[in-house]
Design a protein around this motif. Structure first.
Motif, PDB file in Angstrom:
ATOM      1  N   GLN A  22     -31.878   7.730  -3.735  1.00  0.00           N
ATOM      2  CA  GLN A  22     -32.656   8.722  -3.966  1.00  0.00           C
ATOM      3  C   GLN A  22     -33.886   8.464  -4.678  1.00  0.00           C
ATOM      4  OE1 GLN A  22     -29.292  11.879  -4.648  1.00  0.00           O
ATOM      5  NE2 GLN A  22     -30.712  13.050  -3.710  1.00  0.00           N
ATOM      6  N   TRP A 124     -23.080   7.650  -2.193  1.00  0.00           N
ATOM      7  CA  TRP A 124     -23.147   7.901  -0.727  1.00  0.00           C
ATOM      8  C   TRP A 124     -23.828   6.616   0.168  1.00  0.00           C
ATOM      9  CZ3 TRP A 124     -25.676  13.430  -0.694  1.00  0.00           C
ATOM     10  CH2 TRP A 124     -24.794  14.125  -1.328  1.00  0.00           C
ATOM     11  N   GLU A 168     -19.012  13.492  -4.789  1.00  0.00           N
ATOM     12  CA  GLU A 168     -19.002  14.305  -3.900  1.00  0.00           C
ATOM     13  C   GLU A 168     -18.083  14.020  -2.592  1.00  0.00           C
ATOM     14  OE1 GLU A 168     -22.547  16.471  -3.383  1.00  0.00           O
ATOM     15  OE2 GLU A 168     -22.544  17.304  -5.449  1.00  0.00           O
ATOM     16  N   ASN A 294     -20.297  19.344  -9.946  1.00  0.00           N
ATOM     17  CA  ASN A 294     -21.741  19.607  -9.726  1.00  0.00           C
ATOM     18  C   ASN A 294     -21.839  21.010  -8.965  1.00  0.00           C
ATOM     19  OD1 ASN A 294     -22.130  17.187 -10.008  1.00  0.00           O
ATOM     20  ND2 ASN A 294     -22.395  16.548  -7.903  1.00  0.00           N
ATOM     21  N   TYR A 296     -24.322  24.318  -7.761  1.00  0.00           N
ATOM     22  CA  TYR A 296     -25.474  24.981  -7.427  1.00  0.00           C
ATOM     23  C   TYR A 296     -25.596  26.508  -6.964  1.00  0.00           C
ATOM     24  CZ  TYR A 296     -26.942  20.339  -7.536  1.00  0.00           C
ATOM     25  OH  TYR A 296     -27.283  18.742  -7.880  1.00  0.00           O
ATOM     26  N   MET A 318     -33.792  25.420  -1.126  1.00  0.00           N
ATOM     27  CA  MET A 318     -32.721  24.817  -0.133  1.00  0.00           C
ATOM     28  C   MET A 318     -31.786  26.201   0.566  1.00  0.00           C
ATOM     29  SD  MET A 318     -32.550  21.605  -0.650  1.00  0.00           S
ATOM     30  CE  MET A 318     -30.987  20.953  -0.192  1.00  0.00           C
ATOM     31  N   TRP A 320     -30.384  28.384  -1.094  1.00  0.00           N
ATOM     32  CA  TRP A 320     -28.956  28.580  -2.051  1.00  0.00           C
ATOM     33  C   TRP A 320     -29.192  29.813  -2.641  1.00  0.00           C
ATOM     34  CZ3 TRP A 320     -28.169  22.810  -3.687  1.00  0.00           C
ATOM     35  CH2 TRP A 320     -27.984  21.909  -2.439  1.00  0.00           C
ATOM     36  N   GLU A 347     -23.920  17.987 -12.318  1.00  0.00           N
ATOM     37  CA  GLU A 347     -25.214  18.349 -11.611  1.00  0.00           C
ATOM     38  C   GLU A 347     -25.498  19.746 -11.623  1.00  0.00           C
ATOM     39  OE1 GLU A 347     -25.989  16.807  -7.678  1.00  0.00           O
ATOM     40  OE2 GLU A 347     -25.092  14.970  -8.331  1.00  0.00           O
ATOM     41  N   TRP A 393     -29.852  18.129 -12.692  1.00  0.00           N
ATOM     42  CA  TRP A 393     -30.116  17.628 -11.247  1.00  0.00           C
ATOM     43  C   TRP A 393     -31.734  18.031 -11.161  1.00  0.00           C
ATOM     44  CZ3 TRP A 393     -28.580  13.458  -8.798  1.00  0.00           C
ATOM     45  CH2 TRP A 393     -29.396  13.004  -7.689  1.00  0.00           C
ATOM     46  N   GLU A 400     -34.451  13.932  -0.956  1.00  0.00           N
ATOM     47  CA  GLU A 400     -32.962  15.105  -1.006  1.00  0.00           C
ATOM     48  C   GLU A 400     -32.516  14.744   0.486  1.00  0.00           C
ATOM     49  OE1 GLU A 400     -31.579  16.524  -2.894  1.00  0.00           O
ATOM     50  OE2 GLU A 400     -30.297  17.426  -1.355  1.00  0.00           O
ATOM     51  N   TRP A 401     -32.010  13.668   0.735  1.00  0.00           N
ATOM     52  CA  TRP A 401     -31.158  13.307   1.783  1.00  0.00           C
ATOM     53  C   TRP A 401     -31.971  13.690   3.294  1.00  0.00           C
ATOM     54  CZ3 TRP A 401     -28.529   9.546   0.058  1.00  0.00           C
ATOM     55  CH2 TRP A 401     -28.085   9.739  -1.332  1.00  0.00           C
ATOM     56  N   PHE A 409     -36.310  18.830  -6.780  1.00  0.00           N
ATOM     57  CA  PHE A 409     -35.502  19.197  -7.815  1.00  0.00           C
ATOM     58  C   PHE A 409     -35.715  18.674  -9.298  1.00  0.00           C
ATOM     59  CE2 PHE A 409     -31.430  21.081  -5.959  1.00  0.00           C
ATOM     60  CZ  PHE A 409     -31.787  20.879  -4.760  1.00  0.00           C
TER      61      PHE A 409
HETATM   62  C1  GCO Z   1     -25.320  16.476  -4.095  1.00  0.00           C
HETATM   63  C2  GCO Z   1     -25.921  15.043  -4.652  1.00  0.00           C
HETATM   64  C3  GCO Z   1     -27.330  15.060  -4.991  1.00  0.00           C
HETATM   65  C4  GCO Z   1     -28.201  16.119  -4.312  1.00  0.00           C
HETATM   66  C5  GCO Z   1     -28.426  17.251  -4.887  1.00  0.00           C
HETATM   67  C6  GCO Z   1     -29.255  18.362  -4.281  1.00  0.00           C
HETATM   68  O1  GCO Z   1     -24.723  16.978  -5.174  1.00  0.00           O
HETATM   69  O2  GCO Z   1     -25.375  16.771  -3.129  1.00  0.00           O
HETATM   70  O3  GCO Z   1     -25.094  14.559  -5.648  1.00  0.00           O
HETATM   71  O4  GCO Z   1     -27.552  13.852  -4.354  1.00  0.00           O
HETATM   72  O5  GCO Z   1     -29.630  15.649  -4.149  1.00  0.00           O
HETATM   73  O6  GCO Z   1     -26.971  17.961  -5.150  1.00  0.00           O
HETATM   74  O7  GCO Z   1     -28.754  18.631  -3.117  1.00  0.00           O
END
Ligand code: GCO
Length: 441
Positions: A22, A124, A168, A294, A296, A318, A320, A347, A393, A400-401, A409
């Motif tokens: 990332q 990942w 994760e 982690n 959120y 997001m 969320w 996170e 985080w 962001e994937w 973030f």
């Molecule tokens: C996750 C990953 C992070 C993400 C962050 C926001 O928890 O998904 O560890 O790489 O970027 O959480 O989605």
């Protein structure tokens, strides 16, 4: 707890987190092999705006500047991940010493600045060569992962005390193999279940390898956990919520702390259930030195199933829900359900539509988000949950994937065209929290 603030225990670990793919960039530099995220990001249509991690935050070249920012903010610990294909370009076999040298430099730079490194082995970015070999569906990867862990710990373990095996496993398994929104992008429930299981076996195998080399290393795993709650006390909604919790978060917690899968969830999988070897749960349920959580948001169930918009709730970029109290409720439930090791919140943070105004980012919503979650944590600790630290985080805005760079973030804003770093207001606020070791009410 004095009347106007929440004081944290002495030694509470205040950190910030990132991940290799990332932020690093340098996707082909110094012998690094391709990862499944290099492949996925270069596949048309997979990533917003066609973004890739080829350059990202160029942390590979700018890490000294980024670490000086960490120091400037007084952050005590830095959670980052190693890129497996930077160390093993083919995933196994020949080691790329330049890749290890890079991480040597990172660790030494952090220690020089008196910042504790928390290293994640797998965030990942699987070497593409191993995906070509079947990926995590191939149980051989559990051994290759342990070999990679051993090489990393032999080189860094004299200075890195805190190791995370896997970040994760739920996201890796489900978003990578069921929904397909993440690399490698499959949509297969049986594959998902087997990948999830093999990841947990890989975790156990790597833990053994790490401890055989560095017996005093602190080793853990990081789970993304989301409590499933209901809007009413309706018994059917409660039952649906409990089944969802069992099939997601408990699917990974039960093996770690009860050496089995949730029976109902396993039954629900039917023929898609994973192939489990006799010694697997003994490997998976080895004692953890810590559990990384982690957090959120929560998941909400109503009469018609999952509720996407809870009336009156705030949502991040997001989509969320902002639900700090649910973090406390979840941790207390876990505390009652399992014999937990110490916990780090590895996170917590939010994506916002950050705007630069005169070289500042006034991200007051992020300050409130982090504040409210820290208050909830402090209250939860008073109920007996052993929480050792907190990592925002993320340190930097980053890739962001499948959202690419569209979601921010970071405590630090990245102007990607110029790679300029701009410290956001939330970073200065967090810096004060750290220096005072307390959060105001
Ligand atoms: C996750 C990953 C992070 C993400 C962050 C926001 O928890 O998904 O560890 O790489 O970027 O959480 O989605």
């Amino acid at each position: 707890m004095t009347s106007e603030n929440y004081v944290f225990p002495r030694g509470f670990v205040w950190g910030a987190a990132t991940a290799a793919y990332q932020i690093e960039g340098a996707s082909k530099e110094d012998g690094k092999g391709p990862s499944i995220w290099d492949t996925f990001a270069h596949t048309a249509g997979k990533i917003s705006n066609g973004d890739t991690g080829d350059i990202a935050c160029d942390h590979y070249h700018l890490f000294s500047e980024d670490f000086l920012l960490l120091k400037h903010l007084g952050v005590k610990a830095y959670r980052f991940s190693l890129s497996w294909p930077r160390i093993f370009p083919e995933g196994k076999g020949q080691v790329n010493w330049a890749g290890l040298d890079y991480y040597d430099r990172l660790v030494d730079s952090l220690l020089t600045l008196n910042i504790e490194p928390f290293v994640t082995l797998y965030h990942w970015d699987l070497p593409q060569a191993l995906q070509d070999y079947g990926g995590w569906a191939n149980r051989d990867l559990t051994g290759y992962f342990a070999d990679y862990a051993a090489v990393a710990v032999r080189r860094l373990g004299d200075r890195v005390k805190c190791w995370t095996t896997i970040n994760e496993p739920w996201v890796v398994a489900v978003l990578g193999n069921m929904t397909g929104e993440m690399a490698p992008g499959f949509r297969d429930r049986k594959l998902t279940a087997q990948v999830g299981h093999n990841l947990m076996v890989a975790h156990g195998t790597a833990m053994q390898a790490i401890r055989s080399i560095e017996p005093n290393a602190q080793v853990g795993i990081v789970l993304n956990l989301s409590p499933v709650e209901t809007l009413t006390d309706d018994v059917y909604e409660k039952k649906a919520a409990e089944r969802a919790w069992k099939a997601t978060s408990a699917w990974f917690l039960d093996p770690l702390f009860q050496a089995c899968y949730p029976p109902g969830a396993l039954r629900d999988l039917g023929a898609d259930a994973p192939d489990v070897k006799p010694n697997d749960f003994a490997l998976i349920s080895q004692k953890l030195d810590y559990l990384g959580v982690n957090y959120y948001t929560r998941t909400v169930f109503g009469a018609q199933g999952e509720v996407k918009k809870v009336p009156g709730s705030e949502y991040t970029e997001m989509g969320w829900e902002v639900a700090p109290e649910s973090l406390g409720r979840m941790l207390v439930r876990m505390h009652n359900d399992y014999r937990l090791p110490p916990i780090y919140i590895t996170e917590n943070g939010c994506a916002l539509d950050d705007q630069v105004v005169d070289d500042h980012v006034h991200d007051t919503r992020r300050i409130k988000y982090i504040h409210d979650h820290l208050v909830e944590l402090r209250k939860t600790m008073r109920l007996g949950v052993n929480i050792r630290g907190f990592f925002v985080w993320s340190l930097l805005d980053n890739f962001e994937w499948h959202h690419g760079f569209s979601k921010r973030f970071g405590l630090i804003y990245i102007d990607y065209p110029t790679q300029k770093r701009i410290i956001k207001d939330s970073a200065y606020w967090y810096s004060k929290v750290i220096s005072r070791n307390e959060v105001h009410r």
